[in-house]
Write an enzyme that holds these catalytic residues in place. Structure first.
Site, PDB file in Angstrom:
ATOM      1  N   LYS A  36       6.241 -10.581  15.259  1.00 58.06           N
ATOM      2  CA  LYS A  36       5.210 -11.567  14.886  1.00 58.06           C
ATOM      3  C   LYS A  36       5.788 -12.395  13.749  1.00 58.06           C
ATOM      4  CE  LYS A  36       2.896  -8.221  11.891  1.00 58.06           C
ATOM      5  NZ  LYS A  36       1.655  -7.670  11.393  1.00 58.06           N
ATOM      6  N   LYS A  56       4.134  -2.208  -2.001  1.00 54.82           N
ATOM      7  CA  LYS A  56       4.526  -3.577  -2.328  1.00 54.82           C
ATOM      8  C   LYS A  56       6.007  -3.807  -2.061  1.00 54.82           C
ATOM      9  CE  LYS A  56       1.178  -4.132  -5.986  1.00 54.82           C
ATOM     10  NZ  LYS A  56       0.939  -4.273  -7.400  1.00 54.82           N
ATOM     11  N   VAL A  57       6.341  -5.074  -1.932  1.00 50.47           N
ATOM     12  CA  VAL A  57       7.750  -5.460  -1.837  1.00 50.47           C
ATOM     13  C   VAL A  57       8.050  -6.336  -3.053  1.00 50.47           C
ATOM     14  CG1 VAL A  57       9.518  -6.551  -0.414  1.00 50.47           C
ATOM     15  CG2 VAL A  57       7.600  -5.399   0.688  1.00 50.47           C
ATOM     16  N   ASN A  79       6.836 -10.930  10.318  1.00 55.91           N
ATOM     17  CA  ASN A  79       7.954  -9.985  10.173  1.00 55.91           C
ATOM     18  C   ASN A  79       9.306 -10.657  10.361  1.00 55.91           C
ATOM     19  OD1 ASN A  79       6.268  -7.894   9.651  1.00 55.91           O
ATOM     20  ND2 ASN A  79       6.240  -7.083  11.736  1.00 55.91           N
ATOM     21  N   THR A 106       0.133  -5.580  16.846  1.00 53.50           N
ATOM     22  CA  THR A 106      -0.718  -6.577  16.205  1.00 53.50           C
ATOM     23  C   THR A 106      -1.521  -7.219  17.330  1.00 53.50           C
ATOM     24  OG1 THR A 106       0.927  -6.891  14.506  1.00 53.50           O
ATOM     25  CG2 THR A 106      -0.621  -8.698  14.828  1.00 53.50           C
ATOM     26  N   ILE A 115       6.803  -9.961  -4.001  1.00 45.13           N
ATOM     27  CA  ILE A 115       6.958 -10.984  -2.949  1.00 45.13           C
ATOM     28  C   ILE A 115       6.149 -10.665  -1.694  1.00 45.13           C
ATOM     29  CG2 ILE A 115       9.150 -12.065  -3.591  1.00 45.13           C
ATOM     30  CD1 ILE A 115      10.546 -10.037  -1.768  1.00 45.13           C
ATOM     31  N   GLY A 116       5.621  -9.461  -1.624  1.00 46.32           N
ATOM     32  CA  GLY A 116       4.828  -9.165  -0.436  1.00 46.32           C
ATOM     33  C   GLY A 116       4.095  -7.855  -0.582  1.00 46.32           C
ATOM     34  N   LYS A 117       3.083  -7.714   0.261  1.00 49.95           N
ATOM     35  CA  LYS A 117       2.366  -6.440   0.295  1.00 49.95           C
ATOM     36  C   LYS A 117       2.207  -6.042   1.739  1.00 49.95           C
ATOM     37  CE  LYS A 117      -0.257  -6.831  -3.889  1.00 49.95           C
ATOM     38  NZ  LYS A 117      -1.486  -7.274  -4.502  1.00 49.95           N
ATOM     39  N   ASP A 138      10.774  -5.321   8.541  1.00 49.37           N
ATOM     40  CA  ASP A 138       9.667  -4.410   8.836  1.00 49.37           C
ATOM     41  C   ASP A 138       9.882  -3.601  10.114  1.00 49.37           C
ATOM     42  OD1 ASP A 138       7.412  -2.964   8.868  1.00 49.37           O
ATOM     43  OD2 ASP A 138       6.010  -4.635   8.902  1.00 49.37           O
ATOM     44  N   ASP A 185       6.762  -4.740  17.021  1.00 46.88           N
ATOM     45  CA  ASP A 185       5.870  -5.472  16.114  1.00 46.88           C
ATOM     46  C   ASP A 185       6.372  -6.882  15.811  1.00 46.88           C
ATOM     47  OD1 ASP A 185       3.557  -5.709  14.689  1.00 46.88           O
ATOM     48  OD2 ASP A 185       4.301  -4.757  12.880  1.00 46.88           O
TER      49      ASP A 185
HETATM   50  N1  LIG Z   1      14.197  -8.219   2.739  1.00 46.30           N
HETATM   51  C1  LIG Z   1      13.174  -8.998   2.388  1.00 46.30           C
HETATM   52  N2  LIG Z   1      13.392 -10.185   1.793  1.00 46.30           N
HETATM   53  C2  LIG Z   1      12.347 -10.975   1.449  1.00 46.30           C
HETATM   54  N3  LIG Z   1      11.062 -10.655   1.658  1.00 46.30           N
HETATM   55  C3  LIG Z   1      10.774  -9.492   2.240  1.00 46.30           C
HETATM   56  C4  LIG Z   1      11.817  -8.590   2.645  1.00 46.30           C
HETATM   57  N4  LIG Z   1      11.246  -7.515   3.214  1.00 46.30           N
HETATM   58  C5  LIG Z   1       9.909  -7.729   3.180  1.00 46.30           C
HETATM   59  N5  LIG Z   1       9.620  -8.918   2.591  1.00 46.30           N
HETATM   60  C6  LIG Z   1       8.284  -9.508   2.368  1.00 46.30           C
HETATM   61  O1  LIG Z   1       7.323  -8.490   2.199  1.00 46.30           O
HETATM   62  C7  LIG Z   1       6.349  -8.529   3.256  1.00 46.30           C
HETATM   63  C8  LIG Z   1       5.891  -7.112   3.586  1.00 46.30           C
HETATM   64  O2  LIG Z   1       7.020  -6.362   4.034  1.00 46.30           O
HETATM   65  P1  LIG Z   1       6.946  -5.407   5.284  1.00 46.30           P
HETATM   66  O3  LIG Z   1       6.384  -6.178   6.441  1.00 46.30           O
HETATM   67  O4  LIG Z   1       8.255  -4.758   5.482  1.00 46.30           O
HETATM   68  O5  LIG Z   1       5.880  -4.362   4.737  1.00 46.30           O
HETATM   69  P2  LIG Z   1       4.954  -3.378   5.563  1.00 46.30           P
HETATM   70  O6  LIG Z   1       4.244  -2.507   4.581  1.00 46.30           O
HETATM   71  O7  LIG Z   1       5.751  -2.652   6.563  1.00 46.30           O
HETATM   72  O8  LIG Z   1       3.985  -4.416   6.248  1.00 46.30           O
HETATM   73  P3  LIG Z   1       3.000  -4.229   7.478  1.00 46.30           P
HETATM   74  O9  LIG Z   1       1.682  -3.840   6.903  1.00 46.30           O
HETATM   75  O10 LIG Z   1       2.963  -5.603   8.118  1.00 46.30           O
HETATM   76  O11 LIG Z   1       3.593  -3.218   8.377  1.00 46.30           O
HETATM   77  C9  LIG Z   1       7.073  -9.259   4.399  1.00 46.30           C
HETATM   78  O12 LIG Z   1       6.169  -9.844   5.288  1.00 46.30           O
HETATM   79  C10 LIG Z   1       7.899 -10.287   3.616  1.00 46.30           C
HETATM   80  O13 LIG Z   1       7.127 -11.387   3.227  1.00 46.30           O
END
Ligand SMILES: Nc1ncnc2c1ncn2[C@@H]1O[C@H](COP(=O)(O)OP(=O)(O)OP(=O)(O)O)[C@@H](O)[C@H]1O
Length: 576
Positions: A361, A249-250, A364, A397, A242-244, A377, A359
């Protein structure tokens, strides 16, 4: 709005903190005096009772009456005498062809032969515990007396309220050719209650529906964990990416025993060591595990292998605020105000624990099923920041950087109020206030340019933005406490007590079909096959591994769920 923004923090700049004047003692939330900012509604002064920790206005404080980890079983049975909101006129309900429309009384006898369907005229329920949401479609009954008979298991890692919200979908558009307008489902009311974490008690009651009419039949039972099984990767099934982020990865995951859906953030140890990010990562884990605020995504578990760190968080499935802002360009004033107010409470709570977020934005900020905010985040947050303390790390950011951060002269908690101003401006206009495609030019504008507003912006919004976007942090609105921001006329319509109890109905409800739904996340990620990569950098020295001591957080096997924010290295168990 601008493209997705990248967080950075400068490697040249080591994380430093300096104290300008004699400090008030840095207080752990589990000891002594409560954190200074107490108006968030979560933490209230404990001085009067002389108790050993903060008390709560509701039961959301995990430091009091902390239940033993276990499973909460909630059965949503049925509702009776629900009413539609005034002025809602429904088209005729189709005649009852489906078996699911049969008499409510036969449901219990004949359940297996029925299917849950999304008939628009049948109310559905959203069951939430600790930000874990389950959408329940009706089995039968009718619009006013729906029958759900649905049982869900929730992992208990801390004390939290149970909330059940009842909605009715919009009838289909009679002219399918006309453009689809995003509309909120009708809110028919709900029930919030504090479950009893007593082993012997099964609650079986009718509850009055608040914010609507009628009553709701619920059954609740709590089972504490029996075994001390350590949590591992195999406790989960990977469903979707769902995210990177910058460190890994998430994933959307399913916990195999309870079937609950979570977000799992996976971080490679070698990666954070090489970028000197260990402190930040441990801070993220510590803040998430400790803070219990309705607008901050809760951490359920964390564990580790020799190669990786795993954070298991409530899955917030309405998508990033970024996603919605990108789709809509900008938000109506009321919607921007609502999100800003909820975020203000989240930041106020963090500041109360001497944490700067740094952070803020749209990427997040997540929106939950009901449309409330969940801040995620915490990789950049800074702990132990008392009122008079400054820090120097250049991070954040670009679009959201506060002037004092750019100047490198040290900054305080007030940077978060600047970023709140930038966010409000972006939500109301579609772009951050000093935006420029050229980053150096943007920095120049942040430091020098006049703040300009579109002609159609209201006076109170302008005044609030001027206050938050004051370059001098010492005269910035919020510098003397978040109450000054809350009292600003822009927020005159906000009842802060009800907001903290999540009793204000969000102005927008994302369209989410079920707890598995990932349609609010970028297809770029969700189309990827979810695989936890095998890495062969398992040869981190014992000394390096030592740094991750205390990362693991599994209340079920640790037994106790309260811990201190100031002791990131000493909490939890070291089990990998
Ligand atoms: N609890 C959650 N539920 C749903 N989606 C999530 C959750 N936590 C994170 N995500 C998704 O994953 C993305 C990346 O997570 P996160 O921002 O925590 O990672 P990061 O590696 O710390 O990112 P960054 O490089 O911005 O610091 C988020 O922007 C969101 O889309």
């Amino acid at each position: 709005m601008s493209a997705k923004m990248m967080t950075f923090w400068s490697l040249e700049n080591k994380e430093t903190t300096s104290t300008q004047s004699s400090l008030p003692p840095v207080v752990s939330p589990t000891q002594g005096t409560p954190p200074s900012s107490t108006s968030s509604g979560i933490v209230t002064p404990s001085g009067t009772s002389g108790s050993s920790g903060p008390t709560t206005t509701n039961a959301s404080n995990r430091n009091s009456l902390v239940p033993k980890a276990g499973v909460l079983i909630i059965r949503v049975c049925k509702a009776r005498n629900i009413a539609l909101p005034p002025n809602v006129k429904l088209p005729p309900i189709p005649s009852q062809p489906q078996q699911a429309q049969s008499d409510a009384m036969s449901q219990n006898r004949n359940r297996e032969s029925m299917t849950r369907k999304q008939f628009w005229w049948m109310p559905y329920a959203v069951v939430e515990f600790d930000k874990n949401e389950v959408v329940v479609d009706a089995l039968g009954g009718d619009t006013y007396n729906p029958v759900w008979q649905y049982r869900a298991h929730f992992d208990v890692s801390r004390e939290s309220e149970v909330s059940i919200s009842i909605f009715l979908r919009h009838p289909p558009n009679p002219e399918p050719s006309s453009p689809t307008v995003a509309t909120n489902d009708y809110y028919l009311g709900g029930v919030k209650l504090q479950p009893s974490f007593s082993e012997t008690k099964v609650e079986d009651q009718w509850y009055e529906i608040m914010g609507g009419q009628g009553s709701l039949h619920l059954q609740l039972a709590y089972k504490p964990s029996q075994q001390n099984t350590p949590m591992t990767f195999d406790s989960f099934e990977l469903l979707k990416v769902i995210g990177k982020g910058s460190f890994g990865k998430v994933y959307q995951v399913r916990k195999r025993d309870t079937n609950r859906i979570y977000a799992m953030k996976v971080i490679r140890k070698a990666h954070i060591i090489s970028r000197s990010e260990v402190t930040h990562t441990l801070a993220e884990r510590t803040v998430l595990a400790q803070i219990n605020n309705p607008f901050i995504v809760p951490l359920k578990f964390s564990f580790q292998t020799p190669e990786k760190l795993y954070l298991v968080l409530a899955f917030i499935n309405g998508g990033e605020l970024f996603h919605h802002l990108q789709m809509e360009g900008r938000f109506e004033d009321e919607r921007a105000k609502f999100y800003t107010a909820e975020l203000l409470c989240a930041l106020e709570c963090l500041h109360g624990f001497n944490v700067i977020y740094r952070d803020l934005k749209p990427e997040n900020i997540l929106i939950d099923y009901n449309g409330h905010i969940a801040l995620c985040d915490f990789g950049l947050c800074k702990l132990n920041m008392g009122e008079a303390e400054t820090t120097n790390t250049f991070c954040g950011t670009p679009e959201y950087l506060a002037p004092e951060l750019l100047m490198g002269t040290g900054y305080t908690k007030a940077v978060d109020w600047w970023t709140l101003g930038v966010l409000l401006y972006e939500m109301m206009t579609g772009l951050p206030p000093f935006y420029d495609e050229n980053t150096s030019e943007m920095y120049r504008k942040i430091l020098q340019d006049e703040l300009r507003f579109p002609d159609d912006m209201g006076e109170s919004a302008k005044s609030l933005l001027k206050g938050l976007l004051t370059r001098d942090p010492n005269t910035r609105l919020g510098n003397n406490g978040s109450q000054d921001i809350k009292s600003h006329p822009f927020f005159a319509s906000i009842d802060w007590r009800r907001l903290m109890q999540k009793k204000l109905q969000p102005p927008f409800k994302p369209s989410v079909e079920s707890a598995f739904d990932t349609s609010n996340f970028d297809e770029e990620f969700t189309s990827e096959v979810p695989l936890d990569s095998v890495v062969d950098d398992s040869h981190l020295s014992k000394t390096l591994q030592e740094q991750f001591k205390g990362f693991t957080y599994n209340p079920a096997s640790d037994g106790v769920m309260g811990e201190s924010l100031n002791t990131s290295e000493s909490v939890g168990s070291n089990r990998w």
